[in-house]
Design a protein around this motif. Structure first.
Motif, short mmCIF file in Angstrom:
data_model
loop_
_atom_site.label_atom_id
_atom_site.label_comp_id
_atom_site.label_asym_id
_atom_site.label_seq_id
_atom_site.Cartn_x
_atom_site.Cartn_y
_atom_site.Cartn_z
N SER A 38 89.18 -9.29 48.55
CA SER A 38 90.27 -8.87 48.08
C SER A 38 90.86 -7.55 48.58
CB SER A 38 90.27 -9.05 46.41
OG SER A 38 89.49 -7.78 45.99
N GLU A 78 92.76 -18.35 48.26
CA GLU A 78 93.22 -18.56 46.59
C GLU A 78 93.49 -16.93 46.25
OE1 GLU A 78 90.83 -20.60 43.89
OE2 GLU A 78 90.70 -22.23 45.61
N GLU A 79 92.60 -15.93 46.79
CA GLU A 79 93.12 -14.61 46.77
C GLU A 79 94.19 -14.15 47.43
OE1 GLU A 79 93.17 -10.81 45.57
OE2 GLU A 79 91.69 -12.21 44.70
N GLN A 102 97.91 -12.83 46.06
CA GLN A 102 98.56 -11.36 46.57
C GLN A 102 99.74 -11.82 46.91
OE1 GLN A 102 96.08 -8.51 48.45
NE2 GLN A 102 94.16 -9.22 47.43
N SER A 120 95.53 -22.51 42.93
CA SER A 120 96.84 -21.67 43.16
C SER A 120 98.18 -21.97 42.66
CB SER A 120 96.77 -21.63 44.58
OG SER A 120 95.77 -20.75 45.06
#
Length: 361
Positions: free
Chosen positions: A142, A187-188, A192, A225
């Motif tokens: 991340s 998904e991170e 973002q 998501s």
């Protein structure tokens, strides 16, 4: 009603091909009732061929110290971008190997150089690359995504997915991130605010059920998501493994096998809006047919493409050739951006300009 795994398996193995194509095309029309087939004008820039992964399916990488290793200079990258913009390009796709000696700051500096000098969308660094950057930097993924985004990263390509089943990945790409981490990185990125694509490379050492597991893993990932942040995957791109010059012995898949998987993908992935056809591996004629098997996007012009070419396949298409193929298939070609917004046609641009002038009069 959503397809479950068992129904998808039954359709994949037993459905009449024409009935499967018809069902997929109806889903395509429900999502995209307009007659457009989109594509992006871009260039694949491989910034380095140095890689420590040694994936058995890859004919492009070179181990550190090999005589034909390279890392492009920023100036060389800039020249490639200038050529892309001159051809009407709006995007570059950047991917490289897992270089053991380039620090995260090198990638940040590269992005900053590009953004300071060129009006171009940077679609770069697949999840395995981001996992590699995290490993060499001591950061979590991340943090790596946040730093790359701050430096100028606009979106993330779906490379390195292969088959999202760890038993398969352990055979063909054992040094890459596992399936769960691939999905987690995507998904991170979505969390973002970065859009991504998703791919599947099939026809190597996986079983047919593994292909279905891949599709359902992506559908579940997109569900997560969309429920949290919206956005997510813009498109899915399945393509067939090219065995030449690799360390995997496999029977090349037929065009019908490709079209069958493509149609099934359109039925399973009800939450991913766009399905790209693969003229790069299948050739232009099969790509035309694929527009009636659920596909609504012709991918990209790929002004430069090196990885598939290293495996012995080298189809090339210009913007004009894509336009001709799409028109001949009965659709309207439209250039797009990564997020699938359309590039205005010259007449549309003129109308907006003339309207603005009239409004000032």
């Amino acid at each position: 009603m959503r397809l479950d795994f068992d129904t998808a398996r039954a359709l994949y193995h037993h459905a009449d091909l024409h009935a499967l194509a018809h069902a997929a095309h109806q889903v395509r029309l429900s999502k995209h009732p307009e007659p457009n087939v989109t594509y992006v004008v871009d260039r694949n820039i491989n910034y380095s061929n140095v890689c420590v992964c040694a994936c058995r399916f890859c004919a492009y990488f070179r181990a550190p110290g090999d005589g034909d290793c390279f890392v492009l200079s920023f100036e060389e990258i800039g020249k490639k971008i200038e050529e892309t913009i001159a051809l009407g390009g709006t995007q570059i796709l950047m991917q490289g190997g897992h270089h053991p000696d380039l620090p995260l700051s090198w990638y940040e500096d590269m992005l900053a150089f590009i953004k300071a000098n060129y009006p171009i969308h940077v679609h770069a660094f697949s999840p395995p690359e981001i996992a590699h950057f995290a490993k060499i930097s001591g950061l979590d993924t991340s943090q790596v995504i946040a730093r790359l985004k701050a430096a100028g990263l606009d979106s993330i390509p779906g490379g390195g997915a292969e088959i999202l089943v760890d038993a398969v990945r352990g055979k063909v790409s054992p040094n890459k991130c596992q399936a769960g981490q691939w999905l987690g990185i995507m998904e991170e990125a979505h969390a973002q605010g970065l859009r991504t694509t998703a791919t599947m490379m099939f026809g190597h050492e996986e079983e047919s059920d593994d292909r279905l597991r891949h599709l359902f893993a992506l559908r579940e990932s997109q569900d997560r998501s969309l429920s949290k942040v919206g956005g997510g995957y813009t498109a899915f791109i399945p393509w067939t493994f090219q065995p030449d010059n690799t360390n995997i012995i496999a029977r090349p898949l037929t065009s019908l096998e490709y079209l069958r998987l493509l149609a099934l993908s359109r039925l399973v992935l009800d939450n991913i809006d766009n399905l790209q056809v693969s003229w790069v591996t299948m050739g232009p004629k099969i790509a035309q047919a694929a527009l009636y098997f659920g596909g609504n996007d012709f991918g990209s012009t790929m002004i430069e493409e090196n990885v598939v070419r290293a495996a012995g396949v080298s189809f090339r298409l210009s913007r004009q050739e894509i336009d001709t193929l799409v028109l001949a298939a009965g659709f309207t070609p439209r250039q797009r951006r990564m997020n699938y917004t359309l590039i205005p046609l010259p007449c549309e641009t003129s109308a907006v300009r003339d309207g603005a002038v009239a409004g000032l009069a």
